[in-house]
Design an enzyme around this catalytic site. Sequence first.
Site, short mmCIF file in Angstrom:
data_model
loop_
_atom_site.label_atom_id
_atom_site.label_comp_id
_atom_site.label_asym_id
_atom_site.label_seq_id
_atom_site.Cartn_x
_atom_site.Cartn_y
_atom_site.Cartn_z
N LYS A 88 0.87 -1.18 0.00
CA LYS A 88 0.00 0.00 0.00
C LYS A 88 0.90 1.21 0.00
O LYS A 88 2.00 1.18 0.54
CB LYS A 88 -0.87 0.03 1.27
CG LYS A 88 -2.16 0.77 1.12
CD LYS A 88 -3.23 -0.10 0.47
CE LYS A 88 -4.57 0.56 0.42
NZ LYS A 88 -5.60 -0.35 -0.05
N GLY A 188 -24.47 2.24 4.29
CA GLY A 188 -23.64 2.79 3.22
C GLY A 188 -24.04 2.16 1.90
O GLY A 188 -23.73 1.00 1.63
N VAL A 189 -24.79 2.93 1.06
CA VAL A 189 -25.25 2.37 -0.20
C VAL A 189 -24.60 3.10 -1.37
O VAL A 189 -25.24 3.64 -2.25
CB VAL A 189 -26.79 2.31 -0.30
CG1 VAL A 189 -27.31 1.21 0.60
CG2 VAL A 189 -27.44 3.65 0.06
N GLY A 190 -23.25 3.13 -1.32
CA GLY A 190 -22.48 3.68 -2.42
C GLY A 190 -22.29 2.62 -3.49
O GLY A 190 -23.18 1.78 -3.69
N SER A 191 -21.13 2.64 -4.14
CA SER A 191 -20.99 1.73 -5.28
C SER A 191 -21.04 0.26 -4.88
O SER A 191 -21.54 -0.56 -5.64
CB SER A 191 -19.74 2.06 -6.10
OG SER A 191 -18.70 2.48 -5.30
N VAL A 192 -20.55 -0.08 -3.68
CA VAL A 192 -20.63 -1.49 -3.27
C VAL A 192 -21.95 -1.77 -2.55
O VAL A 192 -22.68 -2.71 -2.91
CB VAL A 192 -19.44 -1.86 -2.34
CG1 VAL A 192 -19.59 -3.31 -1.87
CG2 VAL A 192 -18.11 -1.68 -3.05
P1 NAD Z 1 -18.54 4.68 -1.86
O1 NAD Z 1 -17.82 5.93 -1.50
O2 NAD Z 1 -19.01 4.47 -3.24
O3 NAD Z 1 -19.80 4.49 -0.89
C1 NAD Z 1 -19.77 4.73 0.47
C2 NAD Z 1 -21.17 5.17 0.88
O4 NAD Z 1 -21.20 5.26 2.30
C3 NAD Z 1 -21.58 6.53 0.33
O5 NAD Z 1 -22.88 6.42 -0.22
C4 NAD Z 1 -21.54 7.43 1.55
O6 NAD Z 1 -22.50 8.48 1.48
C5 NAD Z 1 -21.88 6.46 2.64
N1 NAD Z 1 -21.43 6.83 3.99
C6 NAD Z 1 -20.34 7.52 4.37
N2 NAD Z 1 -20.29 7.62 5.71
C7 NAD Z 1 -21.37 6.96 6.18
C8 NAD Z 1 -21.87 6.68 7.47
N3 NAD Z 1 -21.25 7.12 8.58
N4 NAD Z 1 -23.02 5.96 7.57
C9 NAD Z 1 -23.67 5.53 6.48
N5 NAD Z 1 -23.25 5.77 5.22
C10 NAD Z 1 -22.11 6.45 5.08
O7 NAD Z 1 -17.54 3.52 -1.38
P2 NAD Z 1 -17.57 2.01 -1.86
O8 NAD Z 1 -16.63 1.86 -3.00
O9 NAD Z 1 -18.98 1.56 -2.00
O10 NAD Z 1 -16.87 1.28 -0.63
C11 NAD Z 1 -17.57 1.06 0.58
C12 NAD Z 1 -16.62 0.44 1.61
O11 NAD Z 1 -16.09 -0.78 1.12
C13 NAD Z 1 -15.42 1.32 1.93
O12 NAD Z 1 -15.09 1.14 3.30
C14 NAD Z 1 -14.31 0.73 1.07
O13 NAD Z 1 -13.03 0.93 1.61
C15 NAD Z 1 -14.67 -0.74 1.12
N6 NAD Z 1 -14.19 -1.51 -0.04
C16 NAD Z 1 -14.59 -1.15 -1.29
C17 NAD Z 1 -14.13 -1.89 -2.38
C18 NAD Z 1 -14.57 -1.55 -3.80
O14 NAD Z 1 -14.37 -2.35 -4.70
N7 NAD Z 1 -15.17 -0.38 -4.02
C19 NAD Z 1 -13.28 -2.97 -2.19
C20 NAD Z 1 -12.91 -3.33 -0.88
C21 NAD Z 1 -13.37 -2.58 0.19
#
Ligand code: NAD
Length: 357
Positions: A88, A188-192
């Site tokens: 990292k 947390g309903v972002g991309s994942v």
């Molecule tokens: P993202 O930024 O697309 O989505 C995160 C979501 O969480 C957003 O909608 C944001 O508004 C919401 N959020 C932020 N703080 C919050 C809180 N306190 N309570 C509720 N919602 C909250 O991120 P992502 O890519 O969906 O990743 C989500 C998590 O998974 C992160 O911790 C990331 O490190 C981990 N992760 C992601 C991947 C990947 O492929 N994207 C891979 C491994 C781990």
Amino acid sequence: MTTVTTPTPTSDGIAEPWASEQTITCRDERTGLRAIIAIDDTTLGPGFGGVRYRAYPSTTAAAREAQRLAAAMTLKHALAELPYGGGKSVVMLDGEAPAPGSPQRRALFARFGEMIARTAGTYIPGVDMGTLLEDMQAIRDEGGARAFCDEVSPSPFTARGVHAAMRAAAVHHHGEGGLAGAQVVVQGVGSVGAEVARLAHADGARVTVADVDTARAEALADELGGAAIDPEQAPFHPADVFSPCAVARVVTRDNVARIPARIIAGAANDTLDEPGCAQALREAGVTFVPDFVANAGGVVQVHGGVSGWSEGETLAAVDRIGERVGELLATAQTQEITPLAAALQRASAALGRQVVA
Ligand code: NAD
């Protein structure tokens, strides 16, 4: 003429210089680069892990984050049976980040690429918090380093793996019915998280969602016929499965007793405030699927991309996360240990050394 703000050097150092196989500091006055590369363990292959670009209160904090995240990548790759070690890097930001596409930004990452190239492929960077695909391209094309610059978003693959993990845990508890009829809360309903919610819903679960972006949560709740709730309360909402997909450290020693879910499986890295929470969860009757096992779908996809796998091969490898979770939960049950301890046993066997959380 562009101006560059060089981060103010701090008088502190690297708190734990021997925490990783190699910890490399990088400095360049012309571009203002201050970066730290942590290569945690190369037993299974070159250290692969993203480049994080953000502000840090001190050099110590930056180094610790690089080393800690690199160690987590070692575990993730070992458990996902991928030919990589853990790595990292962090690029320290001071003030506002240069705009995407700007010459300053390109020069910064090109210079960082030159420094990464000196590791001769021992560290392979990818996109992480604060960095973009074009930053990886600058690292590769102008810096001359090997970098993973796949244009495919890993998030749907991460979500598929989280769903497979969640389902396997539900099958372990309730048999083949799995998630059918289960109450699943996704924080947390972002991309994942959004995709995890959709997959759980398609699997017959009743889904409740929570996000600090309330409009996003409400739109998804409408789509899935569920409810949107206060994000801070998500871990404590009545549920069979809690899926943390936003921030780190949502499970603490103090709040374990308030978590009603019997299964925790999500994407968020570092879900546990500290490793001891795993035992507290076990004693409370909660099955915690380690995050580094559940969220490996993205790195599996990246590896499939660079290895020329077909889509079917990649999806099968992601789905294998579910089988692995089933195996880990069976081991944990037989040996009366936590699933985290079972995962660490597996990592220890793969790495030929005793791994602790
Ligand atoms: P993202 O930024 O697309 O989505 C995160 C979501 O969480 C957003 O909608 C944001 O508004 C919401 N959020 C932020 N703080 C919050 C809180 N306190 N309570 C509720 N919602 C909250 O991120 P992502 O890519 O969906 O990743 C989500 C998590 O998974 C992160 O911790 C990331 O490190 C981990 N992760 C992601 C991947 C990947 O492929 N994207 C891979 C491994 C781990």
